[in-house]
Design an enzyme around this catalytic site. Structure first.
Site, PDB file in Angstrom:
ATOM      1  CB  SER A 145      -0.873   0.004   1.255  1.00  9.97           C
ATOM      2  OG  SER A 145      -1.461   1.284   1.435  1.00  9.97           O
ATOM      3  CE1 TYR A 158      -3.652  -2.648   5.804  1.00 11.51           C
ATOM      4  CE2 TYR A 158      -3.192  -0.332   5.324  1.00 11.51           C
ATOM      5  CZ  TYR A 158      -3.490  -1.603   4.889  1.00 11.51           C
ATOM      6  OH  TYR A 158      -3.632  -1.858   3.562  1.00 11.51           O
TER       7      TYR A 158
END
Lengths: 252, 471
Positions: A145, A158
């Site tokens: 990501s 995260y």
């Protein structure tokens, strides 16, 4: 086998119920992919994904259930997938759990997110690398990501785990040079999907379809890192250098 | 575990790693087949197949180049016993001084005799002389069930399944090749330029029978405004016959034919990714066309310039850069010339650059179920990997070729949709029957056979062992 365009005939998806995984399976099954192994936590969700894979053209679809909080079970889960598939052309790793501000400073929650997003995937990728080296070829596509590139306050648990996975994957790709096995890291921006349902769109938000298209194109080009949309490569080239005091104030 | 090596084809796409063994005698090959594990084994020569035919991921690849012995040519019959690992280059060097030339030669001499049989290669004389295996009087084939001596009249099923069988029926260790008598090392070449595809195709249909060798180069590029100005499809046709002694100027008449020059240039190993791209390819095609005369007859050219112009440059495949390239070659029936035109215009419309498209007419087929040439037309196109439209475009061309009853050449293939294989090669069942007989355990396999499902139906073999890769 992989063809000259890097398109697989057999695919293992770890995290087989995610929206992005579903789109990748659909895209590749419309091309050459006929064998698909979908692994995930939610049996009903896997069955639905399996139906979608068959509808897209896959002939042999197998589901495997695993629990990503059981880090010690990662190798076994990977073995189950490989044994079900026969020879595996491509593995897509799409396991992860998004954190929210409410998760901060919750030890149990942090452990779960880190386990699901980093520890289990790292263990699984290690086993995938071994199995593919033995085969003599293969593609490993790791869903990272942009959050891994510069960690933000909003989802730092995260993001830090993704940062670890991203770095791990870069190292793994280096370790596998010359083995016939290649690693491709995918760094999407904000993707509108089940995982981000209810969150406001970030700038340059994208869709699971666009991520799947970019992954399929990346298989062809052999690019080690794929950004979605592509412009994020340049945006984050700048953002990773922005001073923290400014970064903290940026929107999104 | 022995050292494993990363292997790829001439197009440098889809590399895989295998354990490479280099047998030195036929018995070594036989032993390797007897001890093969479930990942399989395939022979490899000089690696000139464009795709994945001479690779076997995770298995064993037999590097055959050491079995390169060349016997004496029988000066009466022209037959010569050759090790399967000998290159056509070394073969012709050995035989030409006494006046024997290769019966069939592809665009390069850098292929092995074993590879020439496995792909049943063709040359510019296919319309007259057929394919390579049709000039093989017999061969020794190592199979998992034993070493066999086979020929067109001794076990013809196995012989012809091996011709074009891509190494899946066994490993050729030696072959007896029927050479062609020539008087000189020169060719008498007629060259004609055509402004469009129809013109060159008509000339080939009507005139090919008068020449032993015939091939046309077609401009498939669309850049630099070529499409608009109607250059797409313009062509240079070269046709030739071997020059007799009396065709040479008097001082040369008593010179013995001389072997080919050695390589004079090596391509750099690293080049920019887009060196051969739309513009450079268009410029090359333009120069090639301009260089050719409109019409010229009986020009004396050396064999090497006529047959193997690219052999002067070693490793020219590296010029396509790290992503590699494809060669797309298909054949369609004599009445399907429209497919050739459609393919060329489709590539031009999509602006997919192609180097040196080669057009040729095929004569009658060889008996082999997988031998590529079928009577009619064949077109071969080199294309760099890169244009985003290429993958889907080639899939579309496959459909058109299959619908016209045609096929693609497996020695070039790296990307065919496997479902089309049975349509393109309707006699594929004969290969499976032979493989079941000589290789019941399914030892012989390659990346190509796995990718195209050629092993399907050999179920004891299919993916046996792949289920337990990690053990």
């Amino acid at each position: 086998m992989l063809d000259a365009f890097g398109q697989p005939q057999s695919l293992v998806v770890l995290g087989g119920t995610s929206d992005i995984a579903g789109e990748v399976v659909r895209t590749l099954a419309q091309r050459r992919c006929r064998t698909v192994v979908l692994a995930g936590r939610d049996r009903d969700g896997l069955d639905r994904s399996a139906d979608a894979a068959r509808a897209a053209g896959a002939e042999r679809v197998v589901t495997v259930v695993f629990d990503a909080s059981d880090v010690g079970g990662a190798a076994r889960a990977v073995d189950d997938c490989f044994d079900a598939a026969g020879s595996v052309d491509m593995v897509l790793l799409a396991v992860g759990m998004l954190s929210h501000q409410r998760d901060e400073l919750d030890v149990e929650r942090t452990r779960e997110i880190v386990s699901t997003t980093y520890a289990w995937p790292a263990g699984a990728l290690t086993r995938v690398a071994a199995r593919m080296s033995e085969q003599g070829y293969g593609r490993i596509v790791v869903l990272s990501s942009v959050a891994a590139v510069r960690v933000r306050r909003a989802n730092f648990v995260y993001a830090s785990a993704k940062a670890g996975l991203d770095a791990f994957s870069i190292g793994l790709g280096e370790a596998l040079r010359g083995s016939g096995v290649a690693v491709q890291i995918v760094r999407p921006g904000f993707v509108r999907s089940k995982m981000t349902a209810g969150l406001p769109d970030a700038p340059l938000a994208t869709t699971p379809e666009a991520v799947a298209r970019a992954i399929a194109a990346g298989l062809e080009s052999g690019a080690p890192v794929v950004w979605v949309p592509g412009v994020l490569r340049w945006v984050f080239g700048v953002l990773r250098l922005v001073p923290q005091a400014l970064w903290r104030r940026l929107p999104g | 575990m022995p050292e494993r090596t990363l292997l790829c084809g001439w197009g440098r796409t889809a590399p895989t790693r295998a354990c490479v063994l280099a047998p030195e005698v036929a018995d070594d090959v036989q032993r390797a087949l007897a001890h093969a594990d479930a990942r399989g084994t395939v022979a490899r020569g000089l690696g000139r197949s464009y795709g994945d035919a001479a690779q076997c991921a995770g298995g064993v690849v037999l590097d055959m180049r050491s079995l390169a012995g060349i016997g004496d040519v029988d000066q009466v019959t022209g037959e010569v016993d050759v090790g399967a690992g000998a290159s056509l280059d070394s073969l012709v060097r050995a035989t030409l001084p006494s006046g024997w030339f290769l019966p069939v030669t592809p665009g390069t001499r850098q292929v092995t005799v074993g590879g020439a049989i496995a792909a049943d290669v063709h040359g510019k004389n296919h319309h007259v002389d057929g394919s390579f295996a049709q000039h093989v009087a017999g061969m020794t084939l190592a199979t998992p069930t034993g070493l066999r001596r086979i020929g067109p009249s001794s076990d013809p099923e196995l012989f012809w399944a091996t011709a074009g069988g891509m190494g899946l029926t066994g490993v050729v260790t030696e072959a007896r090749v029927q050479m062609l008598r020539v008087e000189t090392d020169q060719m008498l070449v007629d060259t004609d330029r055509f402004v469009d595809l129809d013109g060159v195709m008509a000339a080939m249909e009507h005139g090919d029978a008068d020449y032993r060798y015939s091939v046309a180069w077609v401009d498939c590029t669309a850049a630099l405004g070529a499409r608009r100005s109607g250059h797409t499809g313009r062509a240079v046709l070269t046709r030739a016959r071997h020059a007799a002694r009396d065709d040479l100027p008097p001082p040369d008449r008593h010179r013995a034919p001389s072997p080919p020059p050695s390589t004079w240039l090596r391509a750099p190993r690293r080049v920019p990714p887009h060196l051969l791209h739309t513009l450079s390819i268009a410029a090359f095609n333009e120069a090639w066309y301009r260089r050719a005369p409109r019409h010229r007859t009986t020009e004396l050219q050396s064999m090497w310039r006529f047959f193997h112009p690219l052999d002067g440059v070693a490793d020219w495949n590296h010029l396509y850069g790290p992503r590699g390239f494809l060669q797309y070659q298909f054949a369609v029936g004599p009445g399907e010339g429209a497919v050739v035109a459609a393919v060329i215009s489709e590539l031009a419309d999509r602006r997919i650059p192609s180097f040196l498209a080669v057009l040729k007419r095929f004569g009658p087929s060889a008996p082999g179920p997988l031998s590529f040439p079928v009577p009619g037309w064949t077109l071969a196109l080199d294309m760099p990997i890169g244009p985003p439209a290429l993958r889907a475009c080639l899939d579309g061309l496959d459909e058109a070729v299959a619908a016209a009853g045609g096929r693609v050449y497996l020695a070039k293939d790296a990307r065919l949709r496997p479902e089309l294989l049975d349509t393109m090669y309707p006699r594929i069942g004969e290969l499976r029957t032979v493989r079941r007989r000589v290789d019941p355990e399914g030892v012989l396999r390659s990346d190509l056979s796995r990718r195209l499902g050629l092993d399907r139906g050999l179920d004891r073999g299919l993916d046996r062992g792949l289920d337990r890769v990690g053990d």
